[in-house]
Enzyme design. Sequence first.
Site, PDB file in Angstrom:
ATOM      1  N   SER A  25       0.788  -1.318   0.129  1.00 51.26           N
ATOM      2  CA  SER A  25       0.009   0.139   0.053  1.00 51.26           C
ATOM      3  C   SER A  25       0.729   1.340   0.049  1.00 51.26           C
ATOM      4  CB  SER A  25      -1.051   0.044   1.032  1.00 51.26           C
ATOM      5  OG  SER A  25      -0.036   0.175   2.376  1.00 51.26           O
ATOM      6  N   THR A  57      -1.536   0.484  -6.200  1.00 52.42           N
ATOM      7  CA  THR A  57      -1.746  -0.167  -5.026  1.00 52.42           C
ATOM      8  C   THR A  57      -2.923   0.546  -4.186  1.00 52.42           C
ATOM      9  OG1 THR A  57      -0.292  -0.312  -2.795  1.00 52.42           O
ATOM     10  CG2 THR A  57      -0.266   1.978  -4.023  1.00 52.42           C
ATOM     11  N   TYR A  58      -2.987   0.638  -3.168  1.00 56.60           N
ATOM     12  CA  TYR A  58      -4.221   1.029  -2.356  1.00 56.60           C
ATOM     13  C   TYR A  58      -3.775   1.652  -1.101  1.00 56.60           C
ATOM     14  CZ  TYR A  58      -3.119  -2.743   1.112  1.00 56.60           C
ATOM     15  OH  TYR A  58      -2.482  -3.429   2.062  1.00 56.60           O
ATOM     16  N   GLY A  73       5.906  -2.261   1.267  1.00 51.52           N
ATOM     17  CA  GLY A  73       5.795  -3.619   0.681  1.00 51.52           C
ATOM     18  C   GLY A  73       6.622  -3.259  -0.699  1.00 51.52           C
ATOM     19  N   ALA A  74       6.169  -4.266  -1.615  1.00 45.28           N
ATOM     20  CA  ALA A  74       7.058  -4.340  -2.813  1.00 45.28           C
ATOM     21  C   ALA A  74       7.050  -2.928  -3.760  1.00 45.28           C
ATOM     22  CB  ALA A  74       6.389  -5.330  -3.886  1.00 45.28           C
ATOM     23  N   ALA A  75       6.091  -1.940  -3.650  1.00 44.28           N
ATOM     24  CA  ALA A  75       6.049  -0.793  -4.294  1.00 44.28           C
ATOM     25  C   ALA A  75       7.507   0.326  -3.463  1.00 44.28           C
ATOM     26  CB  ALA A  75       4.725   0.027  -3.867  1.00 44.28           C
TER      27      ALA A  75
END
Length: 127
Positions: A25, A57-58, A73-75
Site C-alpha cells: 500500500s 496500490t491501495y 511493501g513491494a512498491a
Amino acid sequence: MFRTLMNAKIHRARVTEANLDYVGSITIDEDILDAVGMVANEKVQIVNNNNGARFETYIIPGERGSGVFCLNGAAARLVQKGDIIIVISYALVPEEKIAMHRPKVAIMDENNRIAQLIAEEPAHTIL
C-alpha cells in the site's frame, strides 16, 4: 456505457518513507485524502516523476497533518525517499454524467502541504 475518468489527483507529493517490510500500500496523510475525496483501501495509480515508474496500490490513511507519503511493501522498491510522485484515483462515470464530472486536484508544495486545490487541470500546465 461507463468511462473511466480521473476522479482525484495529488500532484507532486514528495515520498517521505519507503517501507519494504510492510504488507503493501501507500500511506497518505488523512487531511490530504479528505481534501481530494480519496478514501482508505481505494485503488490508486502512482506515477514516479523521478524514474518514470507507474504502478497500482491501495491507500492506508496516515497521521493527520504529518504530510506522510510512504510506499509500503513491494512498491517501496519503486521509489526513494524524496522522489516526486503523482497519486491518481479513477471513477467509472456514466456517459450521461461525464460533462458534470469534476475531479479534485491537489497541487503539493515541497513540504507535502496543499499549495492549491483545483477542480480541473488547465491545458498545458507546467509545474
